[in-house]
Design a protein around this motif. Sequence first.
Motif, PDB file in Angstrom:
ATOM      1  N   LEU A  79       0.431  -0.983  -0.101  1.00  0.00           N
ATOM      2  CA  LEU A  79       0.091  -0.005  -0.030  1.00  0.00           C
ATOM      3  C   LEU A  79       0.832   1.615  -0.280  1.00  0.00           C
ATOM      4  O   LEU A  79       0.220   2.251  -0.758  1.00  0.00           O
ATOM      5  N   ILE A  80       1.984   1.721   0.850  1.00  0.00           N
ATOM      6  CA  ILE A  80       3.195   2.629   0.964  1.00  0.00           C
ATOM      7  C   ILE A  80       3.718   2.685  -0.566  1.00  0.00           C
ATOM      8  O   ILE A  80       3.731   3.583  -1.479  1.00  0.00           O
ATOM      9  N   ALA A  81       4.059   1.191  -1.770  1.00  0.00           N
ATOM     10  CA  ALA A  81       4.336   1.327  -2.616  1.00  0.00           C
ATOM     11  C   ALA A  81       3.345   2.276  -3.718  1.00  0.00           C
ATOM     12  O   ALA A  81       3.798   2.838  -4.650  1.00  0.00           O
ATOM     13  N   VAL A  82       2.429   1.595  -2.968  1.00  0.00           N
ATOM     14  CA  VAL A  82       1.277   2.780  -4.719  1.00  0.00           C
ATOM     15  C   VAL A  82       0.524   3.478  -4.539  1.00  0.00           C
ATOM     16  O   VAL A  82       0.741   4.188  -4.758  1.00  0.00           O
ATOM     17  N   ILE A  83       0.901   4.154  -3.635  1.00  0.00           N
ATOM     18  CA  ILE A  83       1.097   5.392  -2.335  1.00  0.00           C
ATOM     19  C   ILE A  83       2.269   6.317  -3.356  1.00  0.00           C
ATOM     20  O   ILE A  83       1.539   6.953  -3.765  1.00  0.00           O
ATOM     21  N   TYR A  84       3.172   6.204  -2.488  1.00  0.00           N
ATOM     22  CA  TYR A  84       4.266   6.595  -3.685  1.00  0.00           C
ATOM     23  C   TYR A  84       4.330   6.464  -4.700  1.00  0.00           C
ATOM     24  O   TYR A  84       4.739   7.871  -5.488  1.00  0.00           O
ATOM     25  N   PHE A  85       4.081   5.418  -5.854  1.00  0.00           N
ATOM     26  CA  PHE A  85       4.395   5.776  -7.120  1.00  0.00           C
ATOM     27  C   PHE A  85       3.381   6.742  -7.616  1.00  0.00           C
ATOM     28  O   PHE A  85       3.833   7.550  -8.405  1.00  0.00           O
ATOM     29  N   TYR A  86       2.113   6.855  -6.809  1.00  0.00           N
ATOM     30  CA  TYR A  86       1.348   7.457  -7.710  1.00  0.00           C
ATOM     31  C   TYR A  86       1.388   8.850  -6.920  1.00  0.00           C
ATOM     32  O   TYR A  86       0.754  10.041  -7.981  1.00  0.00           O
ATOM     33  N   ALA A  87       1.811   9.265  -5.740  1.00  0.00           N
ATOM     34  CA  ALA A  87       1.946  10.478  -5.648  1.00  0.00           C
ATOM     35  C   ALA A  87       3.324  10.857  -6.698  1.00  0.00           C
ATOM     36  O   ALA A  87       3.380  12.178  -6.820  1.00  0.00           O
ATOM     37  N   THR A  88       4.530  10.549  -7.049  1.00  0.00           N
ATOM     38  CA  THR A  88       5.380  10.945  -7.842  1.00  0.00           C
ATOM     39  C   THR A  88       5.187  10.555  -9.345  1.00  0.00           C
ATOM     40  O   THR A  88       5.251  11.759 -10.118  1.00  0.00           O
ATOM     41  N   VAL A  89       4.429   9.468  -9.576  1.00  0.00           N
ATOM     42  CA  VAL A  89       4.451   9.542 -10.918  1.00  0.00           C
ATOM     43  C   VAL A  89       2.942  10.034 -11.880  1.00  0.00           C
ATOM     44  O   VAL A  89       3.107  10.455 -12.616  1.00  0.00           O
ATOM     45  N   GLY A  90       1.902   9.417 -10.578  1.00  0.00           N
ATOM     46  CA  GLY A  90       0.661   9.736 -11.427  1.00  0.00           C
ATOM     47  C   GLY A  90      -0.029   8.809 -12.200  1.00  0.00           C
ATOM     48  O   GLY A  90       1.045   7.537 -12.219  1.00  0.00           O
ATOM     49  N   ALA A  91      -1.158   8.619 -11.937  1.00  0.00           N
ATOM     50  CA  ALA A  91      -1.778   8.298 -12.747  1.00  0.00           C
ATOM     51  C   ALA A  91      -1.155   7.914 -14.452  1.00  0.00           C
ATOM     52  O   ALA A  91      -1.913   6.621 -14.679  1.00  0.00           O
ATOM     53  N   GLU A  92      -1.463   8.674 -14.644  1.00  0.00           N
ATOM     54  CA  GLU A  92      -0.993   8.758 -16.509  1.00  0.00           C
ATOM     55  C   GLU A  92       0.258   7.646 -16.471  1.00  0.00           C
ATOM     56  O   GLU A  92       0.615   6.882 -17.426  1.00  0.00           O
ATOM     57  N   GLY A  93       1.489   8.122 -15.511  1.00  0.00           N
ATOM     58  CA  GLY A  93       2.841   7.880 -15.720  1.00  0.00           C
ATOM     59  C   GLY A  93       2.244   6.081 -15.475  1.00  0.00           C
ATOM     60  O   GLY A  93       2.981   5.216 -15.505  1.00  0.00           O
ATOM     61  N   MET A  94       2.003   5.876 -14.534  1.00  0.00           N
ATOM     62  CA  MET A  94       1.409   4.317 -13.902  1.00  0.00           C
ATOM     63  C   MET A  94       0.543   3.770 -15.662  1.00  0.00           C
ATOM     64  O   MET A  94       1.523   2.992 -15.262  1.00  0.00           O
ATOM     65  N   GLU A  95       0.047   4.130 -16.027  1.00  0.00           N
ATOM     66  CA  GLU A  95      -0.527   3.704 -17.347  1.00  0.00           C
ATOM     67  C   GLU A  95       0.398   3.475 -18.440  1.00  0.00           C
ATOM     68  O   GLU A  95       0.811   2.642 -18.948  1.00  0.00           O
ATOM     69  N   GLU A  96       1.444   4.548 -18.443  1.00  0.00           N
ATOM     70  CA  GLU A  96       2.288   4.825 -19.527  1.00  0.00           C
ATOM     71  C   GLU A  96       3.572   3.715 -19.169  1.00  0.00           C
ATOM     72  O   GLU A  96       4.390   3.071 -19.719  1.00  0.00           O
ATOM     73  N   MET A  97       4.104   3.639 -17.904  1.00  0.00           N
ATOM     74  CA  MET A  97       5.036   2.639 -17.498  1.00  0.00           C
ATOM     75  C   MET A  97       4.811   1.119 -17.771  1.00  0.00           C
ATOM     76  O   MET A  97       5.066   0.161 -18.414  1.00  0.00           O
ATOM     77  N   GLN A  98       3.190   0.980 -17.506  1.00  0.00           N
ATOM     78  CA  GLN A  98       1.919  -0.453 -17.732  1.00  0.00           C
ATOM     79  C   GLN A  98       2.550  -0.927 -19.355  1.00  0.00           C
ATOM     80  O   GLN A  98       2.317  -2.042 -19.413  1.00  0.00           O
ATOM     81  N   ARG A  99       1.787  -0.057 -20.314  1.00  0.00           N
ATOM     82  CA  ARG A  99       1.737   0.577 -21.735  1.00  0.00           C
ATOM     83  C   ARG A  99       3.733   0.078 -22.255  1.00  0.00           C
ATOM     84  O   ARG A  99       3.967  -0.998 -22.702  1.00  0.00           O
ATOM     85  N   GLN A 100       4.684   0.203 -21.596  1.00  0.00           N
ATOM     86  CA  GLN A 100       5.862   0.023 -22.284  1.00  0.00           C
ATOM     87  C   GLN A 100       5.889  -1.124 -21.918  1.00  0.00           C
ATOM     88  O   GLN A 100       6.893  -2.069 -22.828  1.00  0.00           O
TER      89      GLN A 100
END
Length: 108
Positions: A79-100
């Motif tokens: 949960l901390i990792a998910v919150i950290y990634f959404y706070a630093t990269v954002g939802a769009e960044g997470m989607e881009e990382m998944q797409r790559q």
Amino acid sequence: MEKQKLPNSTLILVFGILSILTCCCYGVIGLILGVVAIVLANKATKIYAGNPEEYTGFSNVKTGRILAIIGVILSVCYLIAVIYFYATVGAEGMEEMQRQWLEQMQHA
């Protein structure tokens, strides 16, 4: 007198196992199951401590409690990792990382 099975001893074990298995569901489901298992284990331990000769199944309670603690720790970390990634990269960044990542997996 015949020994009784501790109340919820099997349920505590099942919730402990499920808390580990579901810790990667954004950490929420594993956290809930783990906390419930720990609370039930504490109640069962108090019952067992009052009259240990009367009950069986305490090993399930101990094992379930240990698994629940592990599940809670893993869930909190995830949960901390998910919150950290959404706070630093954002939802769009997470989607881009998944797409790559998916593109890399398709080309491999």
